[in-house]
Design a protein around this motif. Sequence first.
Motif, PDB file in Angstrom:
ATOM      1  N   GLN A 184      28.240 -19.620   3.397  1.00 34.91           N
ATOM      2  CA  GLN A 184      27.171 -19.992   4.328  1.00 34.91           C
ATOM      3  C   GLN A 184      27.271 -19.243   5.651  1.00 34.91           C
ATOM      4  O   GLN A 184      26.314 -19.265   6.443  1.00 34.91           O
ATOM      5  CB  GLN A 184      27.213 -21.499   4.595  1.00 34.91           C
ATOM      6  CG  GLN A 184      27.033 -22.352   3.350  1.00 34.91           C
ATOM      7  CD  GLN A 184      25.701 -22.102   2.670  1.00 34.91           C
ATOM      8  OE1 GLN A 184      24.639 -22.143   3.316  1.00 34.91           O
ATOM      9  NE2 GLN A 184      25.735 -21.854   1.368  1.00 34.91           N
TER      10      GLN A 184
ATOM     11  N   ASP B 238      24.698 -16.925  10.281  1.00 29.03           N
ATOM     12  CA  ASP B 238      24.730 -18.188   9.558  1.00 29.03           C
ATOM     13  C   ASP B 238      23.471 -18.351   8.721  1.00 29.03           C
ATOM     14  O   ASP B 238      22.359 -17.962   9.138  1.00 29.03           O
ATOM     15  CB  ASP B 238      24.838 -19.360  10.546  1.00 29.03           C
ATOM     16  CG  ASP B 238      25.984 -19.177  11.517  1.00 29.03           C
ATOM     17  OD1 ASP B 238      27.103 -18.882  11.054  1.00 29.03           O
ATOM     18  OD2 ASP B 238      25.770 -19.296  12.742  1.00 29.03           O
ATOM     19  N   ARG B 239      23.684 -18.926   7.535  1.00 27.19           N
ATOM     20  CA  ARG B 239      22.543 -19.187   6.666  1.00 27.19           C
ATOM     21  C   ARG B 239      21.698 -20.318   7.260  1.00 27.19           C
ATOM     22  O   ARG B 239      22.239 -21.348   7.680  1.00 27.19           O
ATOM     23  CB  ARG B 239      23.019 -19.553   5.265  1.00 27.19           C
ATOM     24  CG  ARG B 239      21.900 -19.881   4.303  1.00 27.19           C
ATOM     25  CD  ARG B 239      22.364 -19.882   2.869  1.00 27.19           C
ATOM     26  NE  ARG B 239      22.606 -18.520   2.398  1.00 27.19           N
ATOM     27  CZ  ARG B 239      22.908 -18.206   1.137  1.00 27.19           C
ATOM     28  NH1 ARG B 239      23.031 -19.162   0.236  1.00 27.19           N
ATOM     29  NH2 ARG B 239      23.107 -16.957   0.782  1.00 27.19           N
TER      30      ARG B 239
ATOM     31  N   GLN C 204      19.670 -23.405   7.353  1.00 28.12           N
ATOM     32  CA  GLN C 204      19.445 -24.610   6.568  1.00 28.12           C
ATOM     33  C   GLN C 204      18.108 -25.256   6.933  1.00 28.12           C
ATOM     34  O   GLN C 204      17.372 -25.713   6.073  1.00 28.12           O
ATOM     35  CB  GLN C 204      20.581 -25.597   6.800  1.00 28.12           C
ATOM     36  CG  GLN C 204      21.957 -25.051   6.417  1.00 28.12           C
ATOM     37  CD  GLN C 204      22.085 -24.762   4.933  1.00 28.12           C
ATOM     38  OE1 GLN C 204      21.373 -25.348   4.108  1.00 28.12           O
ATOM     39  NE2 GLN C 204      22.973 -23.833   4.581  1.00 28.12           N
TER      40      GLN C 204
ATOM     41  N   GLU D 262      26.192 -28.218  12.410  1.00 24.08           N
ATOM     42  CA  GLU D 262      25.027 -27.929  11.567  1.00 24.08           C
ATOM     43  C   GLU D 262      23.735 -28.420  12.211  1.00 24.08           C
ATOM     44  O   GLU D 262      22.678 -27.821  12.018  1.00 24.08           O
ATOM     45  CB  GLU D 262      25.217 -28.589  10.199  1.00 24.08           C
ATOM     46  CG  GLU D 262      24.149 -28.207   9.185  1.00 24.08           C
ATOM     47  CD  GLU D 262      24.444 -28.785   7.811  1.00 24.08           C
ATOM     48  OE1 GLU D 262      23.564 -28.663   6.950  1.00 24.08           O
ATOM     49  OE2 GLU D 262      25.540 -29.342   7.630  1.00 24.08           O
TER      50      GLU D 262
END
Length: 859
Positions: free
Chosen positions: A49, A66-67, A69, A123
């Motif tokens: 990720q 960063d991926r 979300q 996150e």
Amino acid sequence: MKGFALEQITDFTDFTRGGDLTEFLKQTDNVFNMNNCRSHPVRVSPDAQHIHAILQKPKRGLVTFDRIQRVAVAQSPSYLDTGSALSVPIVELLYLDSGSKDSSALVAVILENGKAEFWKYWERKAGWDLLQTSDLCNSSRAKVVSVCSSGKFIIWCEERAASESVSAFPAARNNFRYCICKRTYEREERGVRLGGVKITLHNSPCYRVLAARGDVVYLLPDNQEAAAGNGSKFFLTWSPKQDRMTISSVCKGALLSKTLHSTKKDSDYKTMISECVGMLATISPPEICSVAPTSCGGLLLLLSSGCISLLQSDGVLRQIYTLALSCPLDCSNQISMQIYGSTLACIVYRTLYLVDTSTGRLLENITLKTDGMLFLNSREKNGIHFLSSTGMYLVKELGVDPTSKQLGCSDTARPDAALVEAVFEEACRYYQRRSLSSTQLTVEKLKSGGMFQAPIALSSILGVYMKTKKDSELPQGGGGYSKLLASLGTELESLVALEQLKASVVSASDRKLSISCETLVGQEVNRLLFSDLDRDNLLYLNVIFKTFPREFWQALQASLRLGSNGEGFLTAKAAPEVWKTVLSPVQSAPAPLSSSQQQTPSNGAVPVFELICHSLFTFQPKWLSRFVELAQQQAGASSWNHGGKESPESVPLYKRALRVLPREGQAQELQVELLLCSQRPNAVMQAMRILLELRHWERVAEVAQRFSQQSPLLNKEIFTTLLCEVSQHRDLDPYLDLLWTLCPEDMTVTSILNIVLKSLPPCGSEHKPFRTDRNQMTIGMLKPLLNKVLQRETKPSQRYADILQSPSFPPPTPPRQPHTVPRSVTEPAMPTVSAPSISSSVNNTSVDKGCSSPRHENK
């Protein structure tokens, strides 16, 4: 061959600033190839990720991608705020607690000056926060060169200043100025708590630390100049929890394993490797071009020859595959390797190789358009993932879902895989013996040349055997196949037991390993002594003797049933078969095992008798001469030893035992005992001369009295030798009475005086008329001997005593013989001897001898 295809997972559009990531990867490939870097500057998180880019020039720092979300909270990445540390290079980035319940990523950024920054990913806001900054090293002048994390430990190699080095050799401080350190860490709610620093290895060369699963850390020589001498020929395997270090080589596997302790002596690098320096000097391993840890705790090794090997966590080194390359590899090539389940993936020269590790068969090779880096995805452990400048890719088997395979790490170390390799190696040795060519046959040549097809069937048998071993039943309806499997059951069980034994020995404690070693050596020595030794078995026995000398001695005591009786003498109650093996004849003169100046036999093997004598000389020298006596008795009483006699070409046992002893005066007493136990005149006189040189006069008198009764010739030689010695000094004066009793019957005064005159020491250059010397021999010393000889010489001869003492003198006339006719005219009749002529002859002989001796002495 199976079909494989590449499936793109992402083109970085779902990552923050994906375009910048693509450009950075393109630049990284070019810089990587130009600068010949050892490590790629890109790190992929275990869950795939996050991607981190380590910047070195022109601006130092760390960039994260960063991926995304949730698109609504997506932010553009930024340089991590390292503050003043931006001027310090970043050594490594560690992912801590990747498998913990807390899903938030925790990253430790380790700087060269020993600082550690701990960052946490949130996150919700898709960003990174700095939790704390800590000093990893104790010394402010320390320099971190390599770092990794294993379990709850942070492990690093740091360079110490020259003044802080504790090496006893100042000249070696430049090369051995590094330390291997560790400290525990514990994750807390708002930070990380570090434990105390513990130095595991002092005064070591520069090592690159590399962590693998299962509490295993590998220490690889990072700088060939720092790893001076033999340091580049091996690497270390370390368990931080147990503090156990194993020395391994790419051509021998595990060489030595020992537990480290808290003392500096035990943790010193030179002390640790001193036990295997001699072994390291004899090996020349190929260069390691690339390494990669595995999920099973092993280490993948790619050598310059193109060979890919797997060092398992138990110390077993197994060759997996050899790349068919047009040119040799070096450290400048960009190489990436990983193991996914039972499949090995390797990228070399933009070619992706897929190899089945259980069979060593190439599954597929795929040509890539760009350079790539393989990485492990914790969410899809068996999926082959790699990263390139165009995106992330997954290698997918056509028609099969790769996630459906549930292959554990034990597949890379299954017993049947080792048995298959054993089958190929045994077949290679078999065909090598039958081959007329002198070219060495290898397993690779055997496979590629199609010379041997049996391993295909045998591998299938092994596979069925390993499956049926759990069910304890043979396959039904197999016909001849089941019979073949049943006939091979004993050999297969032995091979499996051997693999299990090797694994248990590698992981055993020192005490348990010592007990197992004694048991194995005892069983092997007993088996070999009860068999007819050929050349290979004799070489094998020599290897056991040189490798395990103490265990070999203990095994000999059990096999030969050596012991001492109530009087302290050696007894041996060995079986006749063992004596036959021990007393086997010598084909060529063996070299003494304790002397490096003499040449070894042409076949390189020392006979069994010499091995036993050397063990006796090392551990129980008082038993050596008695053992030779027992061996001589067995050689004389055994019908298989040339009918109880030594053959002309055979070497006496006492001479074979003497060759074991050192040449110079460390074992002269043992030489004397061996010479005397032979009972041979020449050997007895040689022992007598050694005792005279050592000036052991009491022992000389004892030997002379004992062996003078053996034969008149030996008695005369002993007396002559001792008379010469008496003529030169006065040290034997207390034993003159014993010496005079040894005088032979045929020795005369003249011969005694001649021996004395010839043996007197030469006079000095200056002649002094009244010179006296207390060490000089006198006539008074010889007076008892001369009187004894003169009395014996003047005593009437007893040869004709029966004639001289007859009642009538002269004797009566014998009856006359009747006159007979001669047989022929030419033959005269036999003359008749008269009695007076005989009497006259006897009288003349007695007088002459009686008068001649005194007259001769008067002269």
